[in-house]
Enzyme design. Sequence first.
Site, PDB file in Angstrom:
ATOM      1  N   ASP A   3       0.718  -1.295   0.026  1.00  0.00           N
ATOM      2  CA  ASP A   3       0.109   0.062  -0.097  1.00  0.00           C
ATOM      3  C   ASP A   3       0.853   1.141   0.098  1.00  0.00           C
ATOM      4  O   ASP A   3       1.561   1.518   1.066  1.00  0.00           O
ATOM      5  CB  ASP A   3      -0.936   0.069   1.291  1.00  0.00           C
ATOM      6  CG  ASP A   3      -1.884  -1.040   1.075  1.00  0.00           C
ATOM      7  OD1 ASP A   3      -2.608  -1.072   0.192  1.00  0.00           O
ATOM      8  OD2 ASP A   3      -2.241  -1.785   2.038  1.00  0.00           O
TER       9      ASP A   3
ATOM     10  N   ASP B 171     -10.486  -5.031  -1.252  1.00  0.00           N
ATOM     11  CA  ASP B 171      -9.434  -4.619  -0.203  1.00  0.00           C
ATOM     12  C   ASP B 171     -10.315  -3.590   0.745  1.00  0.00           C
ATOM     13  O   ASP B 171     -10.802  -2.455   0.283  1.00  0.00           O
ATOM     14  CB  ASP B 171      -8.476  -3.733  -1.380  1.00  0.00           C
ATOM     15  CG  ASP B 171      -7.312  -3.242  -0.216  1.00  0.00           C
ATOM     16  OD1 ASP B 171      -7.059  -3.458   0.958  1.00  0.00           O
ATOM     17  OD2 ASP B 171      -6.797  -2.485  -0.894  1.00  0.00           O
TER      18      ASP B 171
END
Length: 211
Positions: A32, A172
């Site tokens: 991320d 996600d």
Amino acid sequence: MKVSVSILSSSIKPQDIVKKLDKTNANYIHIDIMDGKFVENKTWTISEIKKITSYSQLPLDVHLMVDNPKKYIEDYALLNTNDIIFHYEAVKDVNEMINYIKGYGLKVGIAINPDTDVSVVYPYLKDIDIVLVMSVFPGSSGQPFIDNTPDRIKMLKDEIIKQDVKTIISVDGGINDETGLLCKEAGVDMLVSASYIHKDITNNINVLKNI
Ligand code: DX5
Ligand code: ZN
């Protein structure tokens, strides 16, 4: 089910997560990247990511939550990267970004925020490998799953079947055994998870794999 493990955690060092992952059934390490502009938080620099990921052989699933994804592609393309995912909301010329990432021989994904209509990706489905449906607003781990996500996944899956393309759907945010199952029933192919997995890495990866 494919499982991509996010290393974003408030309590465990990313190195310590990564070191364990090769001994598990995880498919990818989900990286991320946040720039403090597209989202408020900032995560790692490329040199930090190089160091962290050097402890694992697993391919990387790179999620760019940044305003200017183009700037990041080359650095991440040179790692053990399977795919790079950029946000639909962050770019003006979606086709240009798709082709730019493909130029590095990588798989390409488009992420869509919870308040972005899934139909925005329909024109690009034939040219991309992954749609990442966000089930939380991007920015941090540990947020609750947004309830209408399975409906969004189902709409997208119907369109993928209609267009007869091979694009996979990943999801996600707030994924655990229960929300993962709801997403599977809606047609998802891959689950991204941080906080649920970090509670018990080996076991919870297996739970999600076997959903
Ligand atoms: C959120 C990130 C996610 C996050 C998932 O902005 O893109 O990948 O790390 O964390 P959990 O599984 O805790 O929601
Ligand atoms: Zn992510």
